[in-house]
Design an enzyme around this catalytic site. Structure first.
Site, PDB file in Angstrom:
ATOM      1  CB  SER A  46      -1.053   0.084   1.345  1.00  0.00           C
ATOM      2  OG  SER A  46      -2.125  -0.659   0.991  1.00  0.00           O
ATOM      3  CB  SER A  89      -4.998   1.786   3.270  1.00  0.00           C
ATOM      4  OG  SER A  89      -4.083   1.219   2.509  1.00  0.00           O
ATOM      5  CE  LYS A 124      -4.185   1.850  -0.848  1.00  0.00           C
ATOM      6  NZ  LYS A 124      -3.907   0.605  -0.637  1.00  0.00           N
TER       7      LYS A 124
END
Length: 390
Positions: free
Chosen positions: A61, A124, A64
């Protein structure tokens, strides 16, 4: 302290900072229980600790961060706005139903760019990533193309993105050094949007359902250490990862680590590393952008001096409790001949650490200086011939 000379070429020594040696013990290195680690002083860019920083990892993640950067670029360029509404596709909606991190968007709902950004940054949400990518670029594939263009622009050397969320894919890879670089880029270039990363909760007031409130996944935000970002990550192959940044007064430390075995280890070791950076090092501003640094002698001008400035900030990070001498030597051919134009390069500041040249900083005139009239020039010439005084 100035070193004066009658020679035309002047060297002026500025003693910026001296740290005395308090004892003869060198500061101890730190050990961090993660496979891949890097720690940077944000202002100076100095890397203070690293462990396998260029080994390939799956960023999970932390991907991101780049997704947010591309969206921030589009906002800056006027190609979207925070209140633009995006229709949620089936592909994006299905991610909210599959057990991944999610903001729980609804099929065919209309969601603002700002809410999707918060869904990405704070909770997230993988579904929010796909929805934003499709809404801003037409497809996730086209958005990923923009992400990889940004990789080239920032100068990431070992990074490729294959999706916008960080879901496991062999072609979605990076390094902790590259993630550090893109984190610094975001903090420097988008402070107004970076503030989203420190928000601890996000309430999604979705259409056709009860509001959903979720907390930020970054554990450091809940500690009293000045943390204001950035992004957690988890994949089975890499285990736990974290890009984290803390600010103490004007100083900022940023760490990126991957390969923690547990969530608790990720939190504990990241705090240890960031605090170590603040305790063991000092950051010194050698020169400030566009602030008058000194003035230099002028020959045959309407003014006898001209102020000089730098076009850049320059910081140095040095260890505490270790003997260091930082000095700056200002070199210029003087007195400076008129006329002098504003922003004309007139000198160079050479910065040394322990005798080694580490930086050359160009200095520029802060103002125009015109030549004096003919009578004043004759008088000054005669004065120089008699007294040797410029």
């Amino acid at each position: 302290m100035f070193i004066k000379s009658n020679m035309k070429f002047f060297k002026i020594l500025f003693l910026i900072f001296i740290i005395s040696l308090f004892n003869h013990k060198s500061y101890a290195q730190i050990e961090i229980d993660a496979r891949y680690v890097i720690l940077q002083d944000h202002l100076s860019g100095k890397i203070l600790y690293e462990k396998e920083p260029d080994s390939s990892i799956y960023p999970a993640s932390m991907t991101k961060i780049m997704t947010a950067i591309v969206a921030f670029d589009l906002l800056k360029n006027g190609e979207t706005s925070l209140d633009e509404m995006i229709t949620i596709s089936e592909k994006a909606w299905r991610l909210s139903q599959s057990g991944y991190s999610s903001m729980f968007i609804m099929l065919n709902d209309q969601v603002s760019v700002e809410d999707l950004l918060k869904g990405i940054i704070i909770v997230s949400g993988n579904d929010a990533c796909v929805a934003l990518a499709e809404g801003l670029s037409g497809s996730e594939e086209d958005f990923v193309y923009l992400m990889n263009e940004k990789v080239e622009e920032i100068g990431l050397e070992n990074t490729n993105f294959s999706n916008s969320s960080g879901i496991g894919d062999a072609d979605n890879y990076s390094t902790v050094r590259d993630i550090m670089k893109m984190s610094k880029y975001m903090i420097d270039n988008y402070p107004e949007y970076y503030s989203y990363f420190k928000e601890t909760t996000f309430t999604w007031d979705r259409t056709g359902g009860d509001p959903i409130t979720q907390g930020n996944r970054n554990p450091l935000l809940y500690k009293d250490i000045g943390a204001d970002g950035i992004k957690t990550g988890y994949l089975a192959v890499e285990k736990y990862s974290l890009a984290a940044s803390i600010k103490s007064n004007e100083r900022r430390m940023t760490a990126v680590s991957s390969g923690f075995k547990t969530k608790n280890e990720r939190s504990r070791e990241s705090i240890k590393l960031l605090n170590w950076g603040l305790r063991k090092f000092d950051t010194i501003q050698v020169i400030k952008k566009n602030e008058i640094f000194t003035n230099l002698d002028v020959w045959m001008g309407k003014e006898n001096k001209v102020n000089v400035v730098s076009k850049e900030d320059y910081y140095l990070t040095i260890p505490k409790r270790k003997k260091n001498i930082i000095k700056a030597v200002l070199e210029y051919s003087g007195p400076l001949q008129t006329p002098i134009k504003k922003d004309e390069k007139v000198a160079v500041l050479n910065v040394y650490v322990s005798g080694d040249l580490v930086k050359e900083i160009d200095l520029f005139s802060a103002e125009d200086v015109k030549r004096s009239n003919i009578f004043s020039r004759i008088f000054k010439s005669l004065n120089y011939l008699v007294w040797g005084d410029v």
